[in-house]
Structure formats: C-alpha cells, structure tokens
Write a protein that holds these residues in place. Structure first.
Motif, mmCIF file in Angstrom:
data_model
loop_
_atom_site.group_PDB
_atom_site.id
_atom_site.type_symbol
_atom_site.label_atom_id
_atom_site.label_comp_id
_atom_site.label_asym_id
_atom_site.label_seq_id
_atom_site.Cartn_x
_atom_site.Cartn_y
_atom_site.Cartn_z
ATOM 1 N N SER A 100 -2.473 14.528 67.787
ATOM 2 C CA SER A 100 -2.581 15.876 68.363
ATOM 3 C C SER A 100 -1.514 16.129 69.421
ATOM 4 O O SER A 100 -1.426 17.217 69.950
ATOM 5 C CB SER A 100 -3.940 16.084 69.022
ATOM 6 O OG SER A 100 -4.918 15.320 68.392
ATOM 7 N N LEU A 101 -0.744 15.081 69.750
ATOM 8 C CA LEU A 101 0.228 15.232 70.831
ATOM 9 C C LEU A 101 1.644 15.195 70.286
ATOM 10 O O LEU A 101 1.937 14.499 69.325
ATOM 11 C CB LEU A 101 0.057 14.099 71.860
ATOM 12 C CG LEU A 101 -1.320 13.961 72.508
ATOM 13 C CD1 LEU A 101 -1.273 12.898 73.598
ATOM 14 C CD2 LEU A 101 -1.783 15.283 73.098
ATOM 15 N N GLN A 105 4.650 13.973 74.680
ATOM 16 C CA GLN A 105 3.318 13.831 75.276
ATOM 17 C C GLN A 105 2.743 12.447 74.991
ATOM 18 O O GLN A 105 2.063 11.860 75.830
ATOM 19 C CB GLN A 105 2.387 14.921 74.737
ATOM 20 C CG GLN A 105 2.746 16.308 75.235
ATOM 21 C CD GLN A 105 1.975 17.405 74.523
ATOM 22 O OE1 GLN A 105 1.753 17.314 73.314
ATOM 23 N NE2 GLN A 105 1.591 18.435 75.251
ATOM 24 N N GLN A 108 4.202 10.328 77.433
ATOM 25 C CA GLN A 108 3.666 10.621 78.767
ATOM 26 C C GLN A 108 2.274 10.029 78.969
ATOM 27 O O GLN A 108 1.892 9.714 80.097
ATOM 28 C CB GLN A 108 3.633 12.131 78.994
ATOM 29 C CG GLN A 108 3.414 12.448 80.463
ATOM 30 C CD GLN A 108 3.656 13.904 80.784
ATOM 31 O OE1 GLN A 108 4.350 14.589 80.055
ATOM 32 N NE2 GLN A 108 3.090 14.358 81.871
ATOM 33 N N MET A 109 1.508 9.874 77.876
ATOM 34 C CA MET A 109 0.175 9.264 78.006
ATOM 35 C C MET A 109 0.275 7.901 78.678
ATOM 36 O O MET A 109 -0.620 7.473 79.391
ATOM 37 C CB MET A 109 -0.493 9.104 76.637
ATOM 38 C CG MET A 109 -1.058 10.367 76.029
ATOM 39 S SD MET A 109 -2.224 11.264 77.044
ATOM 40 C CE MET A 109 -3.671 10.230 76.911
ATOM 41 N N GLU A 112 1.102 8.409 82.498
ATOM 42 C CA GLU A 112 -0.003 8.894 83.325
ATOM 43 C C GLU A 112 -0.904 7.777 83.845
ATOM 44 O O GLU A 112 -1.682 7.989 84.765
ATOM 45 C CB GLU A 112 -0.839 9.915 82.540
ATOM 46 C CG GLU A 112 -0.111 11.233 82.439
ATOM 47 C CD GLU A 112 -0.944 12.344 81.850
ATOM 48 O OE1 GLU A 112 -2.096 12.086 81.481
ATOM 49 O OE2 GLU A 112 -0.432 13.455 81.749
ATOM 50 N N PHE B 2 -4.717 13.677 85.243
ATOM 51 C CA PHE B 2 -4.160 13.623 83.894
ATOM 52 C C PHE B 2 -3.577 14.976 83.511
ATOM 53 O O PHE B 2 -4.291 15.965 83.380
ATOM 54 C CB PHE B 2 -5.221 13.187 82.892
ATOM 55 C CG PHE B 2 -5.704 11.789 83.143
ATOM 56 C CD1 PHE B 2 -4.868 10.703 82.899
ATOM 57 C CD2 PHE B 2 -6.965 11.554 83.657
ATOM 58 C CE1 PHE B 2 -5.299 9.404 83.156
ATOM 59 C CE2 PHE B 2 -7.395 10.264 83.908
ATOM 60 C CZ PHE B 2 -6.571 9.193 83.657
ATOM 61 N N ALA B 3 -2.255 14.985 83.347
ATOM 62 C CA ALA B 3 -1.569 16.257 83.117
ATOM 63 C C ALA B 3 -1.726 16.745 81.686
ATOM 64 O O ALA B 3 -1.606 17.935 81.423
ATOM 65 C CB ALA B 3 -0.095 16.103 83.457
ATOM 66 N N ILE B 4 -1.999 15.814 80.766
ATOM 67 C CA ILE B 4 -2.090 16.239 79.368
ATOM 68 C C ILE B 4 -3.545 16.553 79.022
ATOM 69 O O ILE B 4 -4.405 15.691 79.087
ATOM 70 C CB ILE B 4 -1.525 15.152 78.436
ATOM 71 C CG1 ILE B 4 -0.032 14.997 78.720
ATOM 72 C CG2 ILE B 4 -1.759 15.518 76.972
ATOM 73 C CD1 ILE B 4 0.685 14.040 77.846
ATOM 74 N N LEU B 6 -5.838 16.423 76.835
ATOM 75 C CA LEU B 6 -6.032 15.819 75.517
ATOM 76 C C LEU B 6 -7.181 16.474 74.750
ATOM 77 O O LEU B 6 -7.066 16.747 73.554
ATOM 78 C CB LEU B 6 -6.292 14.315 75.683
ATOM 79 C CG LEU B 6 -6.412 13.521 74.379
ATOM 80 C CD1 LEU B 6 -5.133 13.624 73.562
ATOM 81 C CD2 LEU B 6 -6.736 12.058 74.661
ATOM 82 N N LEU B 9 -6.037 19.754 73.335
ATOM 83 C CA LEU B 9 -5.008 19.576 72.305
ATOM 84 C C LEU B 9 -5.620 19.038 71.014
ATOM 85 O O LEU B 9 -5.221 19.436 69.915
ATOM 86 C CB LEU B 9 -3.908 18.641 72.820
ATOM 87 C CG LEU B 9 -3.089 19.237 73.967
ATOM 88 C CD1 LEU B 9 -2.108 18.216 74.525
ATOM 89 C CD2 LEU B 9 -2.335 20.476 73.497
ATOM 90 N N GLN B 10 -6.604 18.130 71.161
ATOM 91 C CA GLN B 10 -7.235 17.590 69.947
ATOM 92 C C GLN B 10 -8.028 18.660 69.215
ATOM 93 O O GLN B 10 -8.000 18.733 67.995
ATOM 94 C CB GLN B 10 -8.158 16.423 70.313
ATOM 95 C CG GLN B 10 -7.350 15.166 70.586
ATOM 96 C CD GLN B 10 -8.217 13.946 70.792
ATOM 97 O OE1 GLN B 10 -9.399 14.050 71.046
ATOM 98 N NE2 GLN B 10 -7.619 12.784 70.681
ATOM 99 N N LYS B 12 -7.489 21.881 69.315
ATOM 100 C CA LYS B 12 -6.563 22.901 68.833
ATOM 101 C C LYS B 12 -5.867 22.439 67.554
ATOM 102 O O LYS B 12 -5.569 23.235 66.673
ATOM 103 C CB LYS B 12 -5.527 23.173 69.930
ATOM 104 C CG LYS B 12 -4.788 24.476 69.766
ATOM 105 C CD LYS B 12 -3.821 24.690 70.911
ATOM 106 C CE LYS B 12 -2.652 23.732 70.802
ATOM 107 N NZ LYS B 12 -1.536 24.064 71.682
ATOM 108 N N TYR B 335 -12.466 7.565 80.793
ATOM 109 C CA TYR B 335 -11.529 8.616 80.417
ATOM 110 C C TYR B 335 -11.891 9.187 79.057
ATOM 111 O O TYR B 335 -11.910 10.396 78.850
ATOM 112 C CB TYR B 335 -10.104 8.054 80.399
ATOM 113 C CG TYR B 335 -9.100 9.043 79.851
ATOM 114 C CD1 TYR B 335 -8.595 10.066 80.655
ATOM 115 C CD2 TYR B 335 -8.678 8.990 78.518
ATOM 116 C CE1 TYR B 335 -7.702 10.992 80.155
ATOM 117 C CE2 TYR B 335 -7.788 9.915 78.012
ATOM 118 C CZ TYR B 335 -7.293 10.910 78.835
ATOM 119 O OH TYR B 335 -6.425 11.836 78.329
#
Ligand SMILES: Nc1ncnc2c1ncn2[C@@H]1O[C@H](COP(=O)(O)OP(=O)(O)O)[C@@H](O)[C@H]1O
Ligand SMILES: [Mg+2]
Lengths: 234, 412
Positions: A100-101, A105, A108-109, A112, B2-4, B6, B9-10, B12, B335
């Motif tokens: 999904s990334l 990204q 970046q995971m 982070e 956490f900037a992403i 997740l 996004l998953q 979507k 997480y």
C-alpha cells in the motif's frame, strides 16, 4: 581489537516438542567481525535460515550463547529483542515490501523507527537512498509497478537507510534472473562496504561467492568454515 | 511520531473493499437511524395533542391509560374545581374515534373509510394553543361543522386541497363521520400519531350529535387553566384536599411525581407534564413498541459489527506477511494494533457520513408518507456516531487477535 558484531558459541536449536523434538542446529560457533562480508552456503534444509533468524532476534535462542551487536540474545526480553532488530537490516528472499506504500514510503517506514532522525529529513533521506540503489526515478511508484529486481533494490534501500551495523540477507537473489541477481547483490555489497556494515548472506548462487570475505558452509546443522580465500572473480 | 498514515493508505489501496465496507457500515447506520427515529417519532407523535392543549392541570378517569383508551368521567368534578383558589377557567374535552368517509373516493365501488380521532370542545373556550384553531373555532357554533387536521394521513381524502379550492368559490368540503353529514369549516395542523391517523375538532354539541350514544355530563378530559401567578404545586394541593373521595397515589412513584399525579375519588389529577409522561409511558411500557425498535437498533448494530469484522479480518489476513515484516524491522505489536484500530475508526466515521445523509433523506420521505414527526436531531446523530464507532472498535478488537499471528521468524 574491535568487539565482534556477532559472537556465536555452542548454539544448538530444536524444533518440535516431546518425541517429535528434532535437533536442527548442532553446537554452532563462529564470529563475524565489523564490516565483514560472510556468505553462508549449504544444501536446502541444512539449517541456514534457522541460524539467520536466531542471529536476527526473530526467534529465541534455546541453548548456547549468541551475542549480536554486543548484546546477549539468550533470555533477552521481548522488548530488548525488538529494539535490537531496529539496528539490523533485513533482506528477505521475497522483497516483502508494503504494497500500500510507495517506494519512498517503504524506505521511510524504516527511518521512522529511528527517532534520532528528524522527521523533516526523513523523506530526503529515503529518496537519496533510493537514488543510491539506482531508483531515483521510481521513488513514487508502488511495489506492484516495479520489476522483481527493482523491488529487491527498494528492500535493500529500506534495510540500509539507517546505516545498520549488520545486514542479514536470506537468498535475496532467489526470485531474480542471473543478471539482476548479481546487480542486486553488488549494490548491497558496495553500500554495506561504504557504510562499514557487516553482511551475513545466505545463497546458493556460486557466481557471487567472489564478493565474500569469508565463506561458511552449513551441512546437517553443523557449520564448517571454508577458510579458503574466495577465488578472485571466480 | 509516525508520519506515514499506514491505516488510511492500506484502506485506500483496496478501493473495492473500502467501498463494500463503507456500504455495510452506512447500511447499519441507516438501520439504526431509522429505528431510533421511528421510536422518537412515535413517542413524540403520541404527545403532540397533549403538548398543544392550553391547560395547566388535567383531570381524567383513573381508568384512562392513553388517548386511544380513554374512559369518561362525570363533569361534576371539573365544575367543582372551578371554585378552587388559583383556578382561572375550566373546559371539558370529549374524545372519540369515528369512521370518516373519504368524500372524494373514486376507486372501486365500496367507499374508503377510516377511523379518525374526533375532539369535542366548547366553541367559546380556549382549549388549543394552535392559532388556526383559535381563528376558526367560531365556526364550530354551527351545526355539523368540523375543523380538519391537514397533517392527517392521505387516506382521509384530499381534504386540504379541496378545501382551499372550494374556498375561492364559497363552497365547503362535505363528508360523513359515523354516517352523519358534516362540513369542514376550517383546517389546523396537529399531525397523525400511531394511535390516531388523523384528527377532527368540533363543538361539544356536534360531538354528541356524531356520537349519539354518548351521555351528557360525561367527559374524557377536564382542562384547567390557572390564574397568572398562581402556584401549580399549591393549586394541586388544593385539588388533593378539596375533591371528594379517598386520595390514592402510585407507590412506585417518587414524592415529586405523586405531587403532580394522583387520584382523588373518581378522578385522576395531573399536571401538564405528568399528563404527557403518562401518555409516553403507556407507549414505552405497556406496548412492545419500545422493545421492537430497540431490537431493530441492536440488529443494525450487530449487522454492522459483523460486516466491519469481516472486512478488518480479511484486511489483517492479507497484510499478515507485511505485518510480520514490520515486526522484523522492529515495530512493536502495539503499533500494529493501533493500525487496526485506526482502520476501524476511519471506517466508522467514513461510513457514518453517507449513512447520515441518506437517513435525512429517508426521514423526509417517511415524514411525507406517514405524517409522523420524524426528523434528524443532533442528539440522535451523536448517539448513532458513537454506536458506529463502538461497532468498529468491537470488531477491531476481535480482528486484532489475528495480528498476533504475524510471526517475523516465518518470513525469512
Ligand atoms: N518452524 C519450524 N518448525 C519445525 N521445523 C522447522 C521449522 N522451520 C524449519 N524447520 C526444519 O528445520 C530444518 C532446517 O530448515 P531451514 O533452517 O529453513 O533450512 P535452510 O534454510 O538451510 O533450507 C528443515 O528440516 C526444516 O524442515
Ligand atoms: Mg532457507
């Protein structure tokens, strides 16, 4: 002398319980120095992956002593093991990217998890790492839009972006053709050398043995060090 | 930290699955909105008449349980109360259900008839707070003239339209109630309830003409208005002291409640608030309606929970290898759990929005089709949003157990 990155002493491992209990690893003892590139070969089912998951703190050590990055893994708390994993770069047989990334990204995971890297820098850092593996133009693609070799290079960028002292790779070329397999391993090897990371790489591929500083051989759960110097460009 | 995002996004990334999930949650939200909306509308419609009565204290027979089950009592008690200090005026009210004939029915040869609530009042009294009734009640002095509730159900006939059309030419709508010819002298707005499909107002005399078996001197509600400045509690106390007969109160009620709701001899005395509560409690407690709508809401909740659980479980299963990878990289279980819960909350809120909008549309449809006072309220919107979030959090907490299956040792 520097402390070794990995110090394995008399590690044995068993699977199953009761009468089905079966020993897979027998008294493994070896050391990996900082920056050293070690290639592990051996027939399928001989215990290579098992040893790698032990070193990577993905499985708990049952007997013997296993020190990684100066920390004893045997009997370590779950929390300690998770923290340790953040300092190891993993490259799997399948790329295991998050579908999904986008490529950047995914990289970046990994960033982070390292609070010492400021959030403002993380995207730049992810993109320059992708550039280093030759994917500058592919940073915004999703994994499904990349070829097998490209995906494995994103995985390498993800594993190496935080300068881990140790990189573990389990047959990273298994799903790739000859040419891209060699490319991928060379990229990984060069970047790791530049960063001073040690590598433990499991492979069946004889054509990449020349990249090793040392080759070890696993057979029926027993390790033998082939202390022969690898053939120059063999 | 956490900037992403997740979770988002998953969700979507799997557009179809997201849409199915939103449709399912939206459906559950609509179901809950409709059930709760119907219930509120029912309880509200049941007391619209009470709320529009221009009185402070009400007398009814102790055997009356609700507007649809009224027992008459002697009007002597009402006239007695006229003498109590603080009482300004009194008015008798007569209630009866009569068969109304749709005068404009052109369907099959048999006529279309339906039961309507007929309210009888003294034409000179102020009984209703409705301005249209006040404006038209002089008409009630005429023989066989009634006022018609334009919010009655359509089965009574296009009375409102015909009334407006005939007014220009000076004609009047004529119909029959209990086989007696009547003329519609005016319109007012009260609304149908579950108990009454429509309402008519007429004079006490006309009422006895329509219901010829009703005896003079027996009324259904006694309406009492207090002098301005008179204290409700003190006046009620005078009713307690001065009406003839034994004082009885419901032992299950609190002292505060029995102050405004008590029986003396052959009448029950109620404040307006207690009169409304009596009617509400009849529908809530003596009928299965509250239970049925609560059950309907619960079914919506369960259906929604199952759908969200299915979606989240599939999502976790699909991402199990990725979650294992994240664990291998050093992400903690916490997480991953937060990712699943974020997905649950996102689904709840995103599914709520279309469900909310569609429910407003369905409320309008229902209001137009049934003449029930059904509308979106902020309180109900907040309640259903909370239920939707709770629904997703419950499914999320079942689905997250699957995350424990993500074993980083398996992915090498
Ligand atoms: N989770 C497990 N449970 C039981 N047996 C296992 C498990 N994982 C691996 N094994 C067994 O351990 C042996 C070594 O496996 P592995 O370490 O994967 O070998 P390699 O990577 O060298 O092919 C094999 O015989 C395999 O069947
Ligand atoms: Mg293996």
């Amino acid at each position: 002398m520097l402390q070794p990155i990995i110090a394995i002493e008399n590690v044995s491992h068993y699977f199953g319980a009761g009468r089905l209990r079966k020993q897979i690893l027998f008294d493994i003892t070896t050391i990996v120095e900082p920056g050293e590139v070690v290639i592990m070969t051996g027939p399928s089912g001989s215990g290579k992956t098992t040893l790698l998951t032990l070193i990577g703190a993905l499985r708990s050590t049952q007997s013997g002593s296993l020190k990684v990055l100066g920390q004893e893994l045997r009997g370590g708390s779950e929390n300690k093991l998770v923290e340790l994993r953040r300092n190891i770069g993993y490259i799997f047989q399948a790329h295991n990217l998050l579908n999904s990334l986008r490529a950047w990204q995914n990289v970046q995971m990994s960033i982070e998890l390292h609070s010492e890297i400021p959030a403002s820098e993380s995207r730049d850092r992810a993109e320059s790492m992708l550039e280093a593996v030759g994917l500058a133009d592919w940073a915004t693609q999703y994994p499904s839009e990349l070829s097998g070799g490209q995906k494995q290079r994103v995985a390498i960028a993800r594993a190496l972006v935080c300068n881990p002292k140790l990189v573990l790779a389990d047959e990273p070329t298994a799903a790739l053709d000859k040419k891209s397999g060699r490319d991928v391993v060379e990229i990984m090897h060069d970047l790791a050398k530049k960063q001073g990371s040690a590598i433990v790489l499991v492979t069946h591929d004889n054509r990449i043995l020349d990249l090793a500083d040392r080759i070890i051989h696993m057979e029926d759960g027993r390790l033998s060090s082939l202390d022969v110097t690898p053939l120059a460009n063999g | 930290m956490f900037a992403i995002p997740l979770a988002w996004l998953q969700l979507k990334r799997e557009t179809i699955r997201l849409l199915v999930a939103l449709a399912g949650i939206g459906f559950a939200v609509i179901l809950m909105f409709l059930q709760l909306g119907f219930q509120d509308a029912l309880f509200e419609s049941a007391v619209t008449l009470h709320q529009n009565l221009d009185g402070d204290i009400f007398l009814i027979s102790p055997q009356s349980t609700s507007l649809i089950a009224m027992k008459s009592f002697p009007d002597r008690r009402l006239y007695q109360s006229m003498g109590f200090a603080g009482v300004e005026s009194i008015s008798p009210i007569y209630l009866g259900f009569g068969i109304w004939k749709n005068p404009f029915w052109e369907g099959p040869p048999t006529s279309q008839t339906r039961s309507i609530l007929v309210i009888g009042m003294v034409p000179g009294d102020s009984v209703f707070l409705l301005p249209e009734v006040k404006a038209n009640q002089a008409q009630l002095r005429l023989t066989d003239v009634v006022l018609f509730d334009r919010a009655s159900r359509t089965e009574f006939g296009p009375i409102t339209e015909k009334f407006e059309a005939l007014k220009a030419t000076g004609g009047l709508v004529k119909s029959e109630i209990e086989s007696r010819r009547v003329e519609v002298g005016g319109l007012f707005n009260l609304g149908a309830s579950f108990g009454a499909d429509g309402n008519l107002i007429t004079s006490d005399l006309n009422f006895r003409r329509i219901f010829s078996d009703r005896k003079k001197g027996l009324i259904d509600i006694g309406l009492i208005k207090l002098k301005s400045g008179a204290d409700l509690e003190k006046t009620l106390e005078r009713f307690k002291q001065n009406l003839p007969g034994e004082l009885r109160t419901d032992p299950k009620k609190t002292t505060n409640q029995t102050q405004e709701d008590f029986v003396v001899g052959d009448v029950r005395v109620l404040s307006k608030k207690a009169f409304i509560t009596l009617e509400e409690n009849y529908w809530k407690e003596s009928t299965a309606i509250g239970f049925i709508f609560t059950l309907g809401t619960a079914i919506g909740f369960v259906v929604g929970t199952v759908i969200v659980y299915q979606i989240l479980y599939t999502d976790v299963t699909d991402h199990l290898a990725e979650y294992a990878t994240l664990k291998a990289m050093g992400y903690k279980n916490r997480y991953l759990l937060s990712v699943v819960f974020q997905e649950a909350i996102i689904l709840a809120v995103m599914g709520f929005i279309p469900g909310y909008i569609l429910s407003i549309g369905l409320y309008n449809l229902t209001r137009n089709a049934t003449a029930l006072p059904i509308a979106m309220t902020l309180n109900r919107a907040i309640l259903v949003l909370c239920l939707a979030i709770l629904m997703c959090v419950i499914s999320g907490s079942i689905a997250v157990r699957k995350v424990q299956d993500a074993d980083p040792a398996d992915i090498f």
